[in-house]
Design a protein around this motif. Structure first.
Motif, mmCIF file in Angstrom:
data_model
loop_
_atom_site.group_PDB
_atom_site.id
_atom_site.type_symbol
_atom_site.label_atom_id
_atom_site.label_comp_id
_atom_site.label_asym_id
_atom_site.label_seq_id
_atom_site.Cartn_x
_atom_site.Cartn_y
_atom_site.Cartn_z
ATOM 1 N N THR A 1 -58.639 29.244 13.852
ATOM 2 C CA THR A 1 -58.904 30.677 13.894
ATOM 3 C C THR A 1 -57.871 31.378 14.774
ATOM 4 O O THR A 1 -57.711 31.040 15.943
ATOM 5 C CB THR A 1 -60.318 30.947 14.444
ATOM 6 O OG1 THR A 1 -61.258 30.270 13.603
ATOM 7 C CG2 THR A 1 -60.630 32.434 14.452
ATOM 8 N N PHE A 2 -57.177 32.329 14.167
ATOM 9 C CA PHE A 2 -56.197 33.154 14.870
ATOM 10 C C PHE A 2 -56.843 34.526 15.061
ATOM 11 O O PHE A 2 -56.907 35.323 14.121
ATOM 12 C CB PHE A 2 -54.902 33.277 14.053
ATOM 13 C CG PHE A 2 -54.068 32.035 14.048
ATOM 14 C CD1 PHE A 2 -52.884 31.980 14.766
ATOM 15 C CD2 PHE A 2 -54.458 30.914 13.329
ATOM 16 C CE1 PHE A 2 -52.107 30.828 14.760
ATOM 17 C CE2 PHE A 2 -53.694 29.755 13.328
ATOM 18 C CZ PHE A 2 -52.517 29.711 14.044
ATOM 19 N N GLY A 3 -57.355 34.793 16.251
ATOM 20 C CA GLY A 3 -58.105 36.016 16.527
ATOM 21 C C GLY A 3 -57.348 37.292 16.200
ATOM 22 O O GLY A 3 -57.933 38.282 15.794
ATOM 23 N N TYR A 4 -56.019 37.250 16.351
ATOM 24 C CA TYR A 4 -55.192 38.425 16.091
ATOM 25 C C TYR A 4 -54.330 38.240 14.848
ATOM 26 O O TYR A 4 -53.403 39.004 14.612
ATOM 27 C CB TYR A 4 -54.295 38.726 17.302
ATOM 28 C CG TYR A 4 -55.084 38.970 18.559
ATOM 29 C CD1 TYR A 4 -55.703 40.187 18.792
ATOM 30 C CD2 TYR A 4 -55.249 37.964 19.503
ATOM 31 C CE1 TYR A 4 -56.448 40.417 19.941
ATOM 32 C CE2 TYR A 4 -55.991 38.177 20.660
ATOM 33 C CZ TYR A 4 -56.584 39.401 20.867
ATOM 34 O OH TYR A 4 -57.331 39.621 21.999
ATOM 35 N N GLY A 5 -54.619 37.223 14.060
ATOM 36 C CA GLY A 5 -53.772 36.924 12.914
ATOM 37 C C GLY A 5 -52.425 36.410 13.386
ATOM 38 O O GLY A 5 -52.262 35.978 14.528
ATOM 39 N N ILE A 6 -51.452 36.475 12.505
ATOM 40 C CA ILE A 6 -50.073 36.112 12.824
ATOM 41 C C ILE A 6 -49.259 37.385 12.652
ATOM 42 O O ILE A 6 -49.481 38.112 11.683
ATOM 43 C CB ILE A 6 -49.584 34.977 11.887
ATOM 44 C CG1 ILE A 6 -50.285 33.678 12.285
ATOM 45 C CG2 ILE A 6 -48.079 34.810 11.949
ATOM 46 C CD1 ILE A 6 -49.914 32.477 11.458
ATOM 47 N N PRO A 7 -48.338 37.700 13.579
ATOM 48 C CA PRO A 7 -47.570 38.941 13.442
ATOM 49 C C PRO A 7 -47.016 39.115 12.026
ATOM 50 O O PRO A 7 -46.430 38.202 11.461
ATOM 51 C CB PRO A 7 -46.442 38.771 14.471
ATOM 52 C CG PRO A 7 -47.073 37.920 15.533
ATOM 53 C CD PRO A 7 -47.956 36.951 14.767
ATOM 54 N N GLY A 8 -47.279 40.276 11.477
ATOM 55 C CA GLY A 8 -46.896 40.555 10.096
ATOM 56 C C GLY A 8 -47.997 40.231 9.107
ATOM 57 O O GLY A 8 -47.956 40.639 7.956
#
Length: 147
Positions: free
Chosen positions: A20-27
């Motif tokens: 789980t990437f709480g902030y997503g991945i840049p872009g």
């Protein structure tokens, strides 16, 4: 649960395997769940596959395999957002840009992906005040030789 993937077709995924990437991945801020899949017959490269979007799969690698002297320090906010893992609980990955000629392939050393293996949280961290680049040649010197 079953998901469709870019390189592996439809596969079965266990909930405990999801990162789980709480902030997503840049872009790709809306992409919050990924799974790490091995590339068949290749021990160096993996696919960081979106659980939600079948066509979104990043080729990643352990950067320390190619750049032994790679070193950085995480900022405190990043450490905390990952759940303050110990050094043994951390996996570091770099997103690769694979070129037609493998020797020209590059790794993004300026923005490593950090995974807390204990709680399955991930984050792509943008390093500041560093000489690391987004397109660092991974085959810059012959394997096993110091440059």
């Amino acid at each position: 649960m079953k998901i469709n993937t870019k390189y592996h077709g439809e596969i079965e995924v266990k909930p405990e395997e999801i990162l789980t990437f709480g902030y997503g991945i840049p872009g790709f801020g809306e992409e919050k769940q990924f799974i790490l899949l091995p590339l068949p017959e290749n021990e160096w490269f993996h696919i960081l596959q979106s659980v939600q979007t079948p066509q979104l799969g990043f080729v990643v690698t352990n950067p320390f395999v190619f750049i032994k002297e790679y070193d950085f320090e995480l900022d405190q906010a990043s450490v905390e957002s990952l759940g303050s893992p110990s050094e043994k609980e951390v996996q570091v990955l770099s997103i690769l840009t694979i070129r037609e000629t493998l020797q020209e392939s590059t790794a993004n050393l300026q923005a490593p992906i950090i995974i807390n293996l204990a709680n399955r949280k991930g984050k792509q961290v943008i390093l500041t005040n560093t000489d690391y680049q987004t397109k660092h040649l991974i085959f810059a010197q012959p394997a096993g030789k110091k440059g």
